[in-house]
Motif scaffolding. Structure first.
Motif, short mmCIF file in Angstrom:
data_model
loop_
_atom_site.label_atom_id
_atom_site.label_comp_id
_atom_site.label_asym_id
_atom_site.label_seq_id
_atom_site.Cartn_x
_atom_site.Cartn_y
_atom_site.Cartn_z
N ASP A 1 8.76 6.03 4.01
CA ASP A 1 8.57 7.15 2.75
C ASP A 1 7.08 6.82 2.10
OD1 ASP A 1 11.13 8.42 3.18
OD2 ASP A 1 12.00 6.68 2.38
N MET A 2 6.97 5.65 1.94
CA MET A 2 5.80 5.31 0.99
C MET A 2 5.16 4.05 1.65
SD MET A 2 6.06 7.33 -1.92
CE MET A 2 5.47 6.69 -3.51
N LEU A 3 3.64 4.10 1.66
CA LEU A 3 3.04 2.95 2.20
C LEU A 3 1.70 2.45 1.06
CD1 LEU A 3 1.53 1.34 4.52
CD2 LEU A 3 0.26 3.18 4.94
N SER A 4 2.06 1.24 0.73
CA SER A 4 0.62 0.64 0.16
C SER A 4 -0.14 0.51 1.28
CB SER A 4 1.40 -0.54 -0.83
OG SER A 4 2.45 -0.18 -1.34
N PHE A 5 -1.49 0.89 1.28
CA PHE A 5 -2.17 0.81 2.22
C PHE A 5 -3.45 -0.16 1.70
CE2 PHE A 5 -4.30 3.66 5.87
CZ PHE A 5 -5.11 2.30 6.54
N GLY A 6 -3.59 -1.17 2.34
CA GLY A 6 -4.52 -2.13 1.60
C GLY A 6 -6.04 -1.88 2.23
N PHE A 7 -6.77 -2.17 1.48
CA PHE A 7 -8.17 -1.98 1.61
C PHE A 7 -8.99 -3.22 1.13
CE2 PHE A 7 -7.07 2.24 2.51
CZ PHE A 7 -7.36 2.64 3.57
N VAL A 8 -8.60 -3.74 -0.14
CA VAL A 8 -9.39 -4.79 -0.76
C VAL A 8 -9.32 -5.92 0.05
CG1 VAL A 8 -9.64 -6.08 -2.82
CG2 VAL A 8 -8.79 -3.89 -3.04
N LYS A 9 -8.40 -6.34 0.74
CA LYS A 9 -8.57 -7.77 1.42
C LYS A 9 -9.44 -7.26 2.70
CE LYS A 9 -3.57 -9.05 0.25
NZ LYS A 9 -4.14 -10.22 -0.27
N ASN A 10 -9.65 -6.18 3.04
CA ASN A 10 -10.14 -5.77 4.05
C ASN A 10 -11.69 -5.52 4.20
OD1 ASN A 10 -9.94 -5.37 7.10
ND2 ASN A 10 -9.37 -3.12 6.65
N GLY A 11 -12.22 -5.59 3.19
CA GLY A 11 -13.73 -5.11 2.85
C GLY A 11 -13.95 -4.19 1.64
N GLY A 12 -12.84 -3.99 1.04
CA GLY A 12 -12.96 -3.14 -0.26
C GLY A 12 -13.41 -3.66 -1.54
N MET A 13 -13.42 -3.37 -2.49
CA MET A 13 -13.76 -3.89 -3.69
C MET A 13 -12.74 -3.71 -4.70
SD MET A 13 -16.89 -2.82 -6.75
CE MET A 13 -18.02 -3.71 -5.87
N SER A 14 -12.29 -2.53 -5.14
CA SER A 14 -11.30 -2.45 -6.14
C SER A 14 -10.30 -1.08 -5.85
CB SER A 14 -12.13 -2.21 -7.44
OG SER A 14 -12.95 -1.15 -7.32
N ALA A 15 -9.98 -0.59 -4.58
CA ALA A 15 -9.40 0.42 -4.38
C ALA A 15 -8.42 0.33 -3.13
CB ALA A 15 -10.32 1.63 -3.93
N GLU A 16 -7.21 0.33 -3.62
CA GLU A 16 -6.03 0.55 -2.53
C GLU A 16 -5.52 2.10 -2.48
OE1 GLU A 16 -6.12 -2.05 -1.08
OE2 GLU A 16 -5.58 -3.88 -2.16
N ALA A 17 -4.79 2.43 -1.53
CA ALA A 17 -4.39 3.65 -1.45
C ALA A 17 -2.56 3.76 -1.51
CB ALA A 17 -4.71 4.28 -0.19
N LEU A 18 -2.18 4.46 -2.17
CA LEU A 18 -0.58 4.57 -2.30
C LEU A 18 -0.48 5.93 -1.45
CD1 LEU A 18 2.23 4.20 -2.90
CD2 LEU A 18 1.82 5.43 -5.08
N ILE A 19 0.16 5.75 -0.22
CA ILE A 19 0.46 7.11 0.49
C ILE A 19 1.67 7.55 0.46
CG2 ILE A 19 0.04 7.97 3.12
CD1 ILE A 19 -2.58 6.78 1.86
N CYS A 20 2.03 8.68 0.20
CA CYS A 20 3.32 9.28 0.02
C CYS A 20 3.42 10.32 1.10
CB CYS A 20 3.31 10.11 -1.40
SG CYS A 20 2.68 9.23 -2.96
N PHE A 21 4.58 9.92 1.91
CA PHE A 21 4.75 10.81 3.03
C PHE A 21 5.69 12.11 2.64
CE2 PHE A 21 3.72 6.86 5.06
CZ PHE A 21 2.54 7.31 5.77
N ARG A 22 6.40 11.72 1.46
CA ARG A 22 7.19 12.93 0.99
C ARG A 22 6.66 13.41 -0.39
NH1 ARG A 22 12.96 10.52 1.88
NH2 ARG A 22 13.56 12.43 0.75
#
Lengths: 334, 334, 334, 334
Positions: D194-215
């Motif tokens: 239903d909900m995903l915390s999609f990580g970017f910071v550990k993967n080359g980002g600086m200060s932005a992650e994404a919260l993905i809401c499927f509903r």
């Protein structure tokens, strides 16, 4: 005959009578003569200056105590089988605003200092991990066993060393004191307890428990939290009067002893079937499905506990004559 | 003679008697016969299916209701002089986990639809501002005035239009119904009320109020919140029995009417001194310092309210004979 | 040309450059060299030992500060038009776990000591009412006006007298200091401020504000609360580097002064139209619908404020040449 | 050479460049062009309509997701070794307002359906016990292992059966997808997430992650909660731009694959020393104190984990040439 729960028992005549005597005009909330007498009466009992707040449930007393001892970002060390963890629908989390219960195992639902130490050793001292701020123990425990004053003091010493508050859930404090024969003081503040939930309802009361604050700084915030939680009854004299009636002539202690005596009758009958030593008013015994069914057929009601175990609870109002039939029925099982 | 507060009054004999009758063995918490009878009995009273939960205080009932209607990030529209804003130590904020009370003015501590509309007009529909999710009104109000069913229905319609829940704080609901001569149904769910705090303690009860849920989805969450708040007394039968005793033969309504009648005696005597119309059991009157002192010298006790005003509260147990001396003393002031 | 908000402005070149320089391997969270330098650098600026925590928003800084100063059952005195009341979606209530904002009026969105005193006078000292624990003021205010060090000190003295914490929302602290020509110390701790939200984002930063704790006991709990709120960025060096870049050569002050200068150009043009004295980088002026439309037709963007009023905000990056066209257009309106 | 944490790695050049490109005037908060593009871009990636919210930390994303899925009086089932339990200082409890984390064991820090079922079997369906409302799983797990789409779907089916929400902590989602070669859709909503915390910071980002809401119902409340938590940065374009840069040309996936490849080099070298299968960018291996000291002497930095174990983390920016020395050093240990 019900051996389900001491909550099922009726209210003691002295308590009922106290309600009638309190049924006069007086100031609302806790401004009445009965409520105002509590601090002094409990201070006398505990041989030190305490603040005593009536509350309608043990859950409320526990949760208020933990909120006083632990900030929202902290943790409370308790037993995995404790009431605050399993039977209060998250009241500690509600009142503390989200503190974390940190679970420790141990026989008889008791916390041992070395088990607490082991848990403390796993917690990194950084902001990523919830840091413990309090320990909560239950006396008598969920399994009807008691901590001695020495055992409490050992935990109290550990608490001081790590700057943790110490709470005692005394839903069955009377049973514990009756068994131990110690003073209430020895079992609490002299052993390092900061806050005590002193139970009366399971012990013959109707709707009043006491939150005992051994340090006054915790009393002040608890008074606000009690109101804010909707726990400050507008006719508080009817709660205070119950507590005073229970203190009169040490009725609380006599009731606790009476319930304990009933449990001892059952314990003797149960013999090798006992899962835990019987040190309060609860008896856990091994009982097969068929045996349990047989007892129920004879009219005895009780809870199944773990697989192949049953829990019997005695209460203040059960005479030897009332308990003996169950004791006999258990003895017959062999 | 005390005219401080209806909370100071004693408990009605029927309620005390009900406690004695309930003093038998039964299941703990709300599993007993009395508690189980509540939904049906209140459903009958309200002419629709309701869920009725006993709670020990009106503050608890109000706060549970608001928690059901408003998320933590929402707001509750209420009167600036409401009990939930001024007299509950932040209980609504505690139970809702931080919702904001949005204050509206209005004469007689009543909310008018256009005043609510005006407030709504000031709130930007963006995530930076707390968005309202509920309206809470008090009937009878803090100043002893009533909303008619039509007035409630106008607010109910506004609530529906804006998808807001509607809560009624009925600490003095009995007094309001007695004055209005309407049905409880007309004053609540037929007018759009979702949750009602139905007060009994000020009206002759001891320690039980009712939270009435007109929509079942709110009842389920409220059951968990009640437990989690330490409000689920372990011997709930003593609370349920009080409520049932108050419903029997419409005792609640008779008590409300009796208190109202006392207030009318005082109102007649006060004449032009009245600050608000007297529509329940509270009388607010202009009284100089000297006049107030004079009345107190004659043995009448009451609260000073605003500068030059006093509040007199009558209760279910005060006979005409008991009130007349104060009425006469006021009349003498001219 | 946009005069909407200083949040709309781009980031200062020095800040962007600092990000590039920080783009090397270092320890996560706030264990890096940049983060570790903050306490010392801000202590130097404030001429006393402070703790400085980076946070990504001013709302977070404000809410953390209030949570440190006010318990869940307490209240925070603030202006009715303050950002914490109107523009943070209840963040103070979330972080404090339900404290109540207690609203005071006053010209220029400023709190005056006597207005605070008047509010305090209305609060009964009992458990039924939320008791104030802190005062929060905004400098520069929502209406672009400043408190002088003396004005802050008067509030600070009041706060000490009543044992209240004092928080300053300094989203536009740079603008205030630039206008007043005082030291940061004089405007804060020397005047009794306990916690400061020191804003950088509106002033040329990208994503870092500073929470300044003038008393170390508040810093410790704030470190846990920051983590617990999901505010502890895992690559904190990119926030710390921004703050350090802003402190270098007092860039923060120069930027604040630049934005202020732009506002003065507009203020001079506006003359009698000004609603408030222009003491920071915001200009509120009376503007009819037609006049506003006319300016927008010429390409100037800004917010309508109250009926017949508009708000113009200047920022660090707007040169006199960029602002002059709007100043001229306003002057033409007469 | 540091193998401590992927949080220690620098930011990817494309991300830094995106910040520079975003450094223009635009609307504040999330009203800018970059932020507005997120829903569409992530919907395309996930092959369904999603709502995507930038947040500055994974802790914030996780806590917001849990707050959307679980009421304050509910529980969240998660692994005993999960990040939400051990490394977020109680953020889930803060955002959910006191929900309880319900801990389950399982190898590789993975939850198995039968282990969840076993936990569910221990919870009495009454108001005394916290009832579960959500399940949270981590993919890749804390121990660098992955759930396949089928494994997630089995948990998703269980969640639906028991009406539980399903959250995935995807701090290393990119690493998991890169390993599995599946689509993001297959690993999430098609499997019941239903909900995903999609990580970017550990993967080359600086200060932005994404919260993905499927509903979408969860997106609305999350928008308010994000603001209320002080997470809505005023210059949001700098966060959105980072995410868009990571989506461009599937940079997120390439970076994840690069980090994974580094871990495989180490895994091959470690051979029998591996504690868990290496399925992402973390390598847990058995290492004696002496061996660990030896590696550190050679300049390799890493965390000790459990007794006799070490954790090595590789990141997006480490070339084979950089990793080979450590791989060789491990291989030499035999």
């Amino acid at each position: 005959m019900r051996f389900f729960s001491d909550n099922a028992a009726p209210v003691c005549p002295q308590v009922l009578e106290a309600l009638t005597e309190a049924n006069v005009l007086d100031t609302a909330y806790d401004g009445d003569a009965w409520s105002k007498a509590l601090d002094a009466r409990f201070s006398e009992l505990f041989e030190t200056r305490v603040h005593a707040l009536w509350v309608p449930t043990g859950t409320a007393a526990n949760a208020l105590a933990l909120a006083a001892l632990c900030p929202p970002y902290g943790g409370v060390i308790c037993h995995r089988d404790s009431h605050i963890q399993n039977d209060e629908c998250g009241a500690p989390e509600f009142y503390t605003h989200g503190a974390k219960l940190m679970l420790v195992d141990g026989p008889q639902a008791k916390l041992a200092p070395d088990a607490i130490d082991a848990l403390l050793g796993t917690i990194r001292d950084d902001v990523h991990q919830v840091q413990p701020h309090a320990i909560s123990i239950t006396n008598a425990t969920e399994y009807g066993c008691v901590y001695t004053p020495e055992e409490v003091a050992a935990i109290g010493a550990l608490a001081r060393k790590h700057e943790l508050g110490l709470h005692m859930d005394g839903a069955r404090f009377a049973n514990a004191v009756a068994t131990l024969g110690c003073t209430p003081a020895d079992l609490t503040w002299r052993a390092g307890v900061d806050m005590l939930s002193f139970g009366f309802v399971k012990n013959g009361g109707m709707s009043a428990e006491a939150l005992i604050c051994f340090r006054s700084e915790f009393a002040t915030s608890s008074l606000y939290r009690r109101k804010r939680a909707g726990l400050l009854l507008s006719k508080g004299r009817y709660l205070a009067a119950q507590l005073l009636a229970m203190l009169d002539d040490d009725l609380w202690l006599a009731n606790g002893a009476a319930a304990n005596a009933g449990a001892q009758l059952l314990a003797t009958a149960a013999g090798d079937r006992l899962v835990y030593p019987v040190e309060a008013n609860e008896v856990f015994l091994r009982l097969s499905k068929e045996e349990a069914a047989g007892l129920r057929e004879q009219g005895f009601d009780f809870y199944d506990w773990a697989e192949g175990e049953a829990r019997l609870v005695t209460s203040w109002d059960q005479s030897e004559a009332e308990i003996k039939p169950l004791a006999d029925a258990i003895a017959v099982l062999g």
